[in-house]
Design a protein around this motif. Structure first.
Motif, PDB file in Angstrom:
ATOM      1  N   ARG A  34      11.476 -20.820  20.910  1.00  0.00           N
ATOM      2  CA  ARG A  34      12.367 -19.629  21.262  1.00  0.00           C
ATOM      3  C   ARG A  34      12.192 -18.582  20.407  1.00  0.00           C
ATOM      4  NH1 ARG A  34      17.521 -23.096  18.765  1.00  0.00           N
ATOM      5  NH2 ARG A  34      17.103 -22.735  16.535  1.00  0.00           N
ATOM      6  N   GLN A  35      12.598 -17.669  20.900  1.00  0.00           N
ATOM      7  CA  GLN A  35      12.746 -16.080  20.403  1.00  0.00           C
ATOM      8  C   GLN A  35      13.817 -15.600  20.417  1.00  0.00           C
ATOM      9  OE1 GLN A  35       9.223 -13.817  21.259  1.00  0.00           O
ATOM     10  NE2 GLN A  35       9.560 -12.506  19.361  1.00  0.00           N
ATOM     11  N   ALA A  36      14.582 -15.244  19.425  1.00  0.00           N
ATOM     12  CA  ALA A  36      15.793 -14.822  19.279  1.00  0.00           C
ATOM     13  C   ALA A  36      15.563 -13.020  19.113  1.00  0.00           C
ATOM     14  CB  ALA A  36      16.892 -15.047  18.349  1.00  0.00           C
ATOM     15  N   PRO A  37      16.623 -12.077  19.717  1.00  0.00           N
ATOM     16  CA  PRO A  37      16.144 -10.652  19.085  1.00  0.00           C
ATOM     17  C   PRO A  37      16.158 -10.442  18.018  1.00  0.00           C
ATOM     18  CG  PRO A  37      18.163 -11.187  20.791  1.00  0.00           C
ATOM     19  CD  PRO A  37      17.688 -12.419  20.403  1.00  0.00           C
ATOM     20  N   GLY A  38      14.861  -9.670  17.744  1.00  0.00           N
ATOM     21  CA  GLY A  38      14.573  -9.225  16.426  1.00  0.00           C
ATOM     22  C   GLY A  38      14.073 -10.296  15.506  1.00  0.00           C
ATOM     23  N   LYS A  39      13.797 -11.443  16.122  1.00  0.00           N
ATOM     24  CA  LYS A  39      13.011 -12.685  15.284  1.00  0.00           C
ATOM     25  C   LYS A  39      11.814 -12.816  15.638  1.00  0.00           C
ATOM     26  CE  LYS A  39      17.642 -14.360  13.606  1.00  0.00           C
ATOM     27  NZ  LYS A  39      18.444 -15.781  13.123  1.00  0.00           N
ATOM     28  N   GLU A  40      10.990 -13.895  14.958  1.00  0.00           N
ATOM     29  CA  GLU A  40       9.888 -14.057  15.285  1.00  0.00           C
ATOM     30  C   GLU A  40      10.064 -15.582  16.227  1.00  0.00           C
ATOM     31  OE1 GLU A  40       6.996 -13.060  11.626  1.00  0.00           O
ATOM     32  OE2 GLU A  40       6.970 -15.001  12.383  1.00  0.00           O
ATOM     33  N   ARG A  41       9.140 -15.691  17.117  1.00  0.00           N
ATOM     34  CA  ARG A  41       9.259 -16.931  17.990  1.00  0.00           C
ATOM     35  C   ARG A  41       8.942 -18.217  17.029  1.00  0.00           C
ATOM     36  NH1 ARG A  41       5.835 -16.967  23.651  1.00  0.00           N
ATOM     37  NH2 ARG A  41       6.685 -15.106  23.680  1.00  0.00           N
ATOM     38  N   GLU A  42       9.766 -19.047  17.258  1.00  0.00           N
ATOM     39  CA  GLU A  42       9.899 -20.384  16.429  1.00  0.00           C
ATOM     40  C   GLU A  42       9.537 -21.481  17.213  1.00  0.00           C
ATOM     41  OE1 GLU A  42      13.145 -20.973  14.241  1.00  0.00           O
ATOM     42  OE2 GLU A  42      14.681 -20.619  15.944  1.00  0.00           O
ATOM     43  N   THR A  43       9.069 -22.573  16.813  1.00  0.00           N
ATOM     44  CA  THR A  43       8.655 -23.841  17.319  1.00  0.00           C
ATOM     45  C   THR A  43      10.075 -24.543  17.379  1.00  0.00           C
ATOM     46  OG1 THR A  43       6.624 -23.764  16.464  1.00  0.00           O
ATOM     47  CG2 THR A  43       7.651 -25.913  17.427  1.00  0.00           C
ATOM     48  N   VAL A  44      10.631 -25.175  18.605  1.00  0.00           N
ATOM     49  CA  VAL A  44      11.731 -25.942  18.696  1.00  0.00           C
ATOM     50  C   VAL A  44      11.468 -27.388  18.597  1.00  0.00           C
ATOM     51  CG1 VAL A  44      13.934 -26.332  20.122  1.00  0.00           C
ATOM     52  CG2 VAL A  44      12.825 -24.106  19.798  1.00  0.00           C
ATOM     53  N   ALA A  45      10.734 -27.676  19.586  1.00  0.00           N
ATOM     54  CA  ALA A  45      10.451 -29.229  19.980  1.00  0.00           C
ATOM     55  C   ALA A  45       8.985 -29.286  20.337  1.00  0.00           C
ATOM     56  CB  ALA A  45      11.458 -29.953  20.804  1.00  0.00           C
TER      57      ALA A  45
END
Length: 123
Positions: free
Chosen positions: A37-48
């Protein structure tokens, strides 16, 4: 290779959503899969993430106990069941296919990405 994510939407905090990802153009059962997932202004991160057989899964600490990843190799589908959603879960969610068979947490292990589906959690 195509990865089509769906199921996003607007939900109240505490609610649930299930994301789906349909894969085509690959021998799906050979590859690990992941949700990111990637939130506005943030880096893409692993969720599952999940291994080729579904026998191994791993989660970001922020979603452990709330999210569940699963897959159906007969249907070339991977799912993300999201419960007890929080406003901080708001993001564009992407599914991706790994270059190998295991449940890799590193984004760099994933070579194919879908287009994303937006999840918005209101407080």
């Amino acid at each position: 290779v195509q990865l089509q994510a769906s199921g996003g939407g607007l939900v109240q905090a505490g609610g649930s959503l299930t994301l789906s990802c349909a894969a085509s153009g690959i021998t799906f059962s050979r590859y690990g899969m992941g949700w990111f997932r990637q939130a506005p202004g943030k880096e893409r991160e692993t969720v599952a993430v999940i291994s080729w057989s579904g026998g191994s899964t791993n989660y970001a600490d922020s979603v452990k106990g709330r999210f569940t990843i699963s897959r159906d190799n007969a249907k070339n589908m991977v799912y993300l069941q999201m419960n007890s959603l929080k406003p901080e879960d708001t993001a564009v969610y992407y599914c991706a296919a790994a270059r190998g068979s295991f449940a890799y947490m590193e984004k760099t292990s994933y070579g194919y990405w879908g287009q994303g589906t937006l999840v918005t959690v209101s407080s």
